[in-house]
Design an enzyme around this catalytic site. Sequence first.
Site, PDB file in Angstrom:
ATOM      1  N   CYS A 116       0.833  -1.199   0.000  1.00  0.00           N
ATOM      2  CA  CYS A 116       0.000   0.000   0.000  1.00  0.00           C
ATOM      3  C   CYS A 116       0.875   1.258   0.000  1.00  0.00           C
ATOM      4  O   CYS A 116       1.615   1.493  -0.940  1.00  0.00           O
ATOM      5  CB  CYS A 116      -1.003  -0.057   1.149  1.00  0.00           C
ATOM      6  SG  CYS A 116      -2.329   1.167   1.000  1.00  0.00           S
ATOM      7  N   HIS A 167      -3.812  -4.831  -0.200  1.00  0.00           N
ATOM      8  CA  HIS A 167      -3.423  -5.417   1.095  1.00  0.00           C
ATOM      9  C   HIS A 167      -3.509  -6.936   0.990  1.00  0.00           C
ATOM     10  O   HIS A 167      -4.595  -7.498   1.102  1.00  0.00           O
ATOM     11  CB  HIS A 167      -4.367  -4.921   2.199  1.00  0.00           C
ATOM     12  CG  HIS A 167      -4.162  -3.492   2.538  1.00  0.00           C
ATOM     13  ND1 HIS A 167      -3.214  -3.075   3.437  1.00  0.00           N
ATOM     14  CD2 HIS A 167      -4.760  -2.377   2.069  1.00  0.00           C
ATOM     15  CE1 HIS A 167      -3.242  -1.756   3.517  1.00  0.00           C
ATOM     16  NE2 HIS A 167      -4.169  -1.303   2.698  1.00  0.00           N
ATOM     17  N   GLU A 209      -2.698  -9.091   3.124  1.00  0.00           N
ATOM     18  CA  GLU A 209      -3.140  -9.634   4.412  1.00  0.00           C
ATOM     19  C   GLU A 209      -4.654  -9.545   4.584  1.00  0.00           C
ATOM     20  O   GLU A 209      -5.206 -10.155   5.492  1.00  0.00           O
ATOM     21  CB  GLU A 209      -2.403  -8.923   5.560  1.00  0.00           C
ATOM     22  CG  GLU A 209      -2.872  -7.529   5.894  1.00  0.00           C
ATOM     23  CD  GLU A 209      -2.400  -6.417   4.965  1.00  0.00           C
ATOM     24  OE1 GLU A 209      -2.685  -5.257   5.276  1.00  0.00           O
ATOM     25  OE2 GLU A 209      -1.750  -6.702   3.929  1.00  0.00           O
TER      26      GLU A 209
END
Length: 193
Positions: free
Chosen positions: A77, A175, A177
């Site tokens: 990001c 992202h 994750e």
Amino acid sequence: MKIVIIDYGAGNIQSIKFAIRRLGYEAVLSSDEKEIRKADKVIFPGVGEASSAMQMLREKELDTVIPLLKQPVLGICLGMQLMCRHSEEGDTTGLGIFDADVKRFPDSVKIPQIGWNQLTKPVSELFEGVDQGDYVYLVHSYYVPECTQEIAGSEYGKAFSVALKKDNFYGVQFHPEKSSKTGEQILKNFLKL
């Protein structure tokens, strides 16, 4: 394997740490130059505003450390955006790893863009087992226009680069994750590099 997440005060650090733990590894949070240099893999996260994040990197003298790293480095990001030459956000000079500039989305689209986008043209070992059209999760108001170091694209009002690579440096605007199975696969691929 020693995995270090750079801790400089502008990160979505816990969710990345948990995602790595789910893959069976532990990550260390650190802003210590020696520890970062000794890592097998380095993750450079970022959430927030470019100029203040860059200021925090400078205060910890990490702006001179990161571009010289030789092991695989993954910018996430804002981390990816700071690896570029320049960002329109706060008129910020970046680390200059990627030969790209970060632009603000035009007012013709809703910003920030929050949600799931499809990947286009994913190439490189980072996207092994990931297909064109797979979805990733993004939250951003700034983007990198299509460029030569692009290893995956996406579209929001216009086509843009959603992942970049130069030498041992990788950057993703999304992202991983928070990107479900696709993001997990991308993190797994990064840890295998």
